[in-house]
Enzyme design. Sequence first.
Site, PDB file in Angstrom:
ATOM      1  CD  GLU A  50      46.929  36.524  39.135  1.00  0.00           C
ATOM      2  OE1 GLU A  50      46.631  37.298  38.649  1.00  0.00           O
ATOM      3  OE2 GLU A  50      46.539  35.658  39.728  1.00  0.00           O
ATOM      4  CG  ASP A  91      45.116  39.745  41.295  1.00  0.00           C
ATOM      5  OD1 ASP A  91      44.874  39.353  40.004  1.00  0.00           O
ATOM      6  OD2 ASP A  91      44.428  40.419  41.896  1.00  0.00           O
TER       7      ASP A  91
END
Length: 255
Positions: A123, A51
């Site tokens: 992610e 992320d």
Amino acid sequence: MNGTESTRADLASRLGVPVGPELLQLALTHRSFAYENGGLPHNERLEFLGDSILGQAVTVMLYRENPDLDEGELAKRRASLVSSVALAEVARSIGLGEHIRLGRGEELTGGSDKSSILADTVEAMIGAVYLDCGPDVATDFVLRLIRPLLEDPDRFGAAMDPKTSLQELAARLGRGLPSYSVLDSGPDHSKRFHATVLVGGEPVASGEGSSKKHAEMAAALEAWTLLQAQQSGRGAKGRTVRTAPKPDTAHHATH
């Protein structure tokens, strides 16, 4: 190499990243699978890492490629590119869902096509690429994944104000004003809200969130995405998206 390992190796090859088999398997392991198999390691730490890398790569790219945009517009564009809906679209484009290791319960409820799970896995993949291949390869990987999203200029407005964008699209299609039906579940201190959006009196999409607002935003953005796809002749089936679009680099809405 067994069939599953071979398939995952094919995925890594298709993505153009030489991620080792152990780290790749970890990136594809959802917590539901881990819990059902004796508490195996799962991909949430990799997701946390990915992320951050995703946010940095997108931020630097937007800054360099858009010298005339102010901070506010750059922030809006970044939010649209790193939202759960956008990342889930990326995941579907590369067929990621079929490779995710899910628990039986998630498999039975269509977990391999849930936007939240797909986005989290993208992610985690980014985090795995960073660890195995380094920051430069990870940045290139991120930009290769999100570059197709930049070709859809309508995306930026929809991600920032999905309810208004859906209302405008429905009006253009002659479908009338969207309406929302919201249910909640769970204890008072930890309620979850489930919204269904109807367009022309027909349910189009649903969304979940930690508040009524977030659930409606998630449902609206998913409905906008589906109607846009249908209008373009691509076709799509209704889906549930589990969270509202992330406002910055986290994909859980905090408005």
